[in-house]
Enzyme design. Structure first.
Site, PDB file in Angstrom:
ATOM      1  N   GLY A  90       0.843  -1.186   0.000  1.00  0.00           N
ATOM      2  CA  GLY A  90       0.000   0.000   0.000  1.00  0.00           C
ATOM      3  C   GLY A  90       0.882   1.240   0.000  1.00  0.00           C
ATOM      4  O   GLY A  90       2.055   1.191  -0.399  1.00  0.00           O
ATOM      5  N   LEU A  91       0.348   2.364   0.473  1.00  0.00           N
ATOM      6  CA  LEU A  91       1.144   3.590   0.445  1.00  0.00           C
ATOM      7  C   LEU A  91       2.444   3.442   1.213  1.00  0.00           C
ATOM      8  O   LEU A  91       3.512   3.819   0.735  1.00  0.00           O
ATOM      9  CB  LEU A  91       0.336   4.747   1.032  1.00  0.00           C
ATOM     10  N   ALA A  92       2.381   2.887   2.427  1.00  0.00           N
ATOM     11  CA  ALA A  92       3.590   2.745   3.235  1.00  0.00           C
ATOM     12  C   ALA A  92       4.543   1.747   2.594  1.00  0.00           C
ATOM     13  O   ALA A  92       5.745   2.014   2.449  1.00  0.00           O
ATOM     14  CB  ALA A  92       3.228   2.319   4.661  1.00  0.00           C
ATOM     15  N   GLY A  93       4.044   0.575   2.214  1.00  0.00           N
ATOM     16  CA  GLY A  93       4.907  -0.467   1.669  1.00  0.00           C
ATOM     17  C   GLY A  93       5.493  -0.114   0.318  1.00  0.00           C
ATOM     18  O   GLY A  93       6.685  -0.349   0.056  1.00  0.00           O
ATOM     19  N   HIS A 132     -15.694   5.525  12.360  1.00  0.00           N
ATOM     20  CA  HIS A 132     -15.836   6.650  11.429  1.00  0.00           C
ATOM     21  C   HIS A 132     -17.307   7.053  11.352  1.00  0.00           C
ATOM     22  O   HIS A 132     -18.173   6.196  11.200  1.00  0.00           O
ATOM     23  CB  HIS A 132     -15.332   6.231  10.048  1.00  0.00           C
ATOM     24  N   ARG A 170     -13.668  12.562  14.669  1.00  0.00           N
ATOM     25  CA  ARG A 170     -14.469  11.396  14.334  1.00  0.00           C
ATOM     26  C   ARG A 170     -15.078  10.707  15.552  1.00  0.00           C
ATOM     27  O   ARG A 170     -16.219  10.259  15.502  1.00  0.00           O
ATOM     28  CB  ARG A 170     -13.605  10.403  13.555  1.00  0.00           C
ATOM     29  N   GLU A 215      -0.175   2.056   9.142  1.00  0.00           N
ATOM     30  CA  GLU A 215      -1.219   1.688  10.102  1.00  0.00           C
ATOM     31  C   GLU A 215      -0.842   0.468  10.929  1.00  0.00           C
ATOM     32  O   GLU A 215      -1.425   0.231  11.990  1.00  0.00           O
ATOM     33  CB  GLU A 215      -2.538   1.433   9.372  1.00  0.00           C
ATOM     34  N   ARG A 267      -7.540   8.914  15.467  1.00  0.00           N
ATOM     35  CA  ARG A 267      -6.839   9.515  14.331  1.00  0.00           C
ATOM     36  C   ARG A 267      -7.667  10.630  13.713  1.00  0.00           C
ATOM     37  O   ARG A 267      -8.840  10.437  13.406  1.00  0.00           O
ATOM     38  CB  ARG A 267      -6.536   8.456  13.266  1.00  0.00           C
ATOM     39  N   LEU A 275      -2.920   8.799   5.235  1.00  0.00           N
ATOM     40  CA  LEU A 275      -2.092   8.901   4.042  1.00  0.00           C
ATOM     41  C   LEU A 275      -0.792   9.630   4.359  1.00  0.00           C
ATOM     42  O   LEU A 275       0.288   9.277   3.867  1.00  0.00           O
ATOM     43  CB  LEU A 275      -2.847   9.636   2.932  1.00  0.00           C
TER      44      LEU A 275
END
Length: 640
Positions: free
Chosen positions: A43-46, A267, A332, A427, A437, A443
């Protein structure tokens, strides 16, 4: 007991990261080529971590169970990404983003990590623009911003309602470049099933090819987990169906501490549950709260009326009434509990009375349909596709749902777990969000960890590692881990019961939602802690997993993941029971202020609860990392 040393640099808060970078050990470009790093997750991190590490010259092996990294769940983060650019000249700054994040997390996050996140945020936007991410722009060509929950400034950069998708495409393109260059070896359709530890250091993984069932061993000088959160333990969540906790849970059972597992986020803007056998929930981006107003009828008897037939005088815009300073953009956890409160009063709308209205009629009158369609068009289309309702004409119906997990594996300032050589980013770790959060921060954290933080801090660890001494996959630790994985899979296949893995997962999710969900109390948590071991025992005796291990077998994949959820759920309830306070998303009904707000106990619970695995049938060990604030003062959180 595990040793928890956060390795926070000394000196003023604003100088810690710079000082740490200057003092970290480096590896020469020629020597970087000798090191092998495994990254699990794309994903974004990986993806960003794999690309950045490969750009530096490391040999990177990336593993993802999807058919392509583009399928990662990061695409579902729709609303935007925070950065303290202050383009609007509305008073934003690195300090204000830092403080909003610390306050939004109800003062349960590590101060130094959060400040670094805010500091790095300004670099992320420029980097992503260079990657070609098509952020929204103002008429003059400058990047546009919008506001988000928990902030009184506009700092959220966005690409309509598909920001996560566009950012992932940018990170994916950087990853593909490194795959083509031969710096990254990509393993798709491959799931990590165990961590290999040699002499106390993470040195590899055991993985399974999901197409052939083949079990493989992979060695490395360091392992990076970027596998996302564990919200699917609740069964119904906004996460993709295959999102799971297996990688971090196996690491926990190999010695990595699991921090704050009860910190899960609800959420407030999700499409309500529509049926008993629904398999997942759909998120309506928090960005909609910029222009949508949330309300319910003032009188329960009006709940069955068509919303357009309820006059303005009979509507309760309850967030604007309860939290006038932030209104519909309160954080949230607060917005979610407020929605539950009005529904519990009998004023909820839709089937079962579990819904509130998100109304765009005022914004359409003020801005016009074209502007609303420009900002949120794909979200309105998605809502219409799922519900058959036109949100341009009739208010959306929304209700809170499980979305994100702030808990995760414990990491220090370097993003390394207490298990040397095991790094955890995005995450999958616990470090930046505290007990709640803020929107548009996921992101930001994923890209900060992957592009800017890990590439430096992992070198500080590897500088003390001799790559020539990397254990081969013939080492007994690899053989033992592979044997354990094979034995576990075979045990699942040998249990020829009558219930499907999904049936057990659905029951577990309902149990968690009822007793460890939006609100928790002592009696409910104790009930769950009695029931979960019973359900787990039933699972191993009565689960039915058809097929074989030596081929594509999605039932086996599911059963293996549900088995981990059945263990993780117990730790979540144990953590929630021990934390005798309310903070952020962790709301203990016994601990609330007279007005119903969360009542923290800073004297007794201002710490990270890091749980250590003690073996089968033994209670986990609680380790505590005190939260010490040098620059901020813990205050009662208020958005009124």
């Amino acid at each position: 007991m595990a040793t928890l040393n956060a390795h926070i640099p000394s000196g003023p808060l604003a100088q810690k990261w710079t000082r740490h970078r200057n003092e970290s050990r480096l590896i020469s470009p020629a020597n970087k080529r000798k090191y092998k790093i495994i990254v699990v997750g794309a994903g974004l991190a990986g993806a960003s971590a794999s690309a950045a590490l490969a750009e530096l010259g490391y040999e990177v092996h990336n593993f993802v169970y999807h058919d392509s990294p583009r399928r990662a769940h990061s695409v579902a983060a729709q609303g935007g990404i925070n950065a303290a650019k202050n383009y609007q000249n509305d008073g934003d700054s690195v300090w204000r983003l830092f403080y909003d994040t610390i306050k939004g997390g109800d003062f349960r996050a590590r101060e130094a990590n959060v400040y670094r996140l805010a500091e790095v945020s300004v670099q992320i936007i420029d980097h992503c623009v260079a990657l070609g991410v098509p952020f929204a722009r103002e008429y003059g060509g400058l990047l546009d911003n919008r506001s988000f929950g928990g902030a009184q400034v506009s700092r959220t950069f966005y690409a309509r309602g598909q920001t996560g998708q566009q950012l992932l495409l940018g990170a994916y393109s950087a990853l593909c470049r490194m795959i083509a260059a031969g710096q990254v070896k990509s393993y798709t359709h491959t799931e990590m099933l165990d961590l290999v530890v040699v002499d106390g250091h993470a040195k590899g993984i055991i993985a399974r090819d999901l197409r052939t069932g083949r079990i493989t061993r992979h060695n490395a000088d360091a392992v990076v987990l970027a596998t996302g959160g564990y919200a699917n333990v609740f069964y119904l969540s906004t996460n993709a169906l295959n999102s799971n906790a297996t990688a971090i849970w196996r690491a926990y059972k190999r010695g990595a501490c699991f921090a704050n597992p009860c910190f899960t986020q609800i959420h407030p803007t999700c499409i309500p549950v529509s049926g008993e056998y629904q398999s997942k929930l759909t998120l309506m981006s928090e960005s909609l709260r910029n222009d949508g107003r949330i309300w319910v009828p003032k009188r329960p008897e009006d709940c069955r009326k068509h919303p357009n037939d309820i006059p303005e005088s009979d509507r309760d815009y309850y967030l604007e009434r309860m939290y006038p300073a932030y209104g519909n953009l309160c954080p949230r956890d607060i917005a979610s509990r407020a929605a539950k409160k009005v529904c519990d009063e009998g004023r909820g709308v839709g089937p079962g009375g579990r819904g509130v209205y998100l109304d765009f009629s005022d914004a359409i009158k003020r801005l016009g349909i074209a502007k609303i369609r420009e900002r949120y068009g794909n979200l309105f289309d998605m809502y219409h596709e799922i519900t058959g309702e036109d949100a341009y004409q009739v208010p959306m119906r929304i209700y809170p749902a499980v979305h994100y997990t702030m808990g995760g594996l414990w990491v220090d300032y370097n993003l390394m777990s207490n298990l040397p050589g095991l790094f955890v980013i995005g995450e999958a770790n616990f470090s930046d969000h505290g007990a709640n959060r803020l929107g548009a921060s996921a992101l930001m954290q994923g890209l900060a960890d992957g592009f800017f933080i890990l590439p430096l801090t992992i070198g500080n660890y590897l500088a003390n590692v001799n790559p020539a001494q990397r254990p081969s996959t013939d080492h007994p630790a690899f053989a033992d881990a592979e044997q354990e994985v094979t034995r576990r899979l075979q045990r699942l296949l040998n249990s020829r019961g009558k219930r499907t893995p999904t049936d057990f997962h659905r029951e577990l999710g309902r149990l968690l939602w009822d007793h460890c969900g939006m609100a928790r109390n002592k009696n409910g948590l104790e009930f769950a802690l009695r029931r979960i071991p019973e359900l787990r025992d039933q699972f191993w005796h009565d689960v039915n997993v058809p097929g074989e291990a030596s081929s594509l077998n999605q039932a086996l994949e599911k059963a293996n993941r549900v088995a981990d959820f059945l263990e993780l759920a117990e730790l979540m309830c144990l953590d929630a029971l021990h934390r005798e306070e309310s903070c952020g998303g962790h709301f203990r009904e016994e601990h609330q202020l007279p007005d119903g707000e969360a009542k923290r106990d800073d004297e007794h619970f201002a710490y990270v609860a890091a749980w250590e695995y003690a073996g089968p049938d033994r209670a986990p060990i609680l380790n505590k990392e005190p939260l010490v604030y040098e620059e901020v003062r813990m205050t009662t959180r208020s958005y009124k």
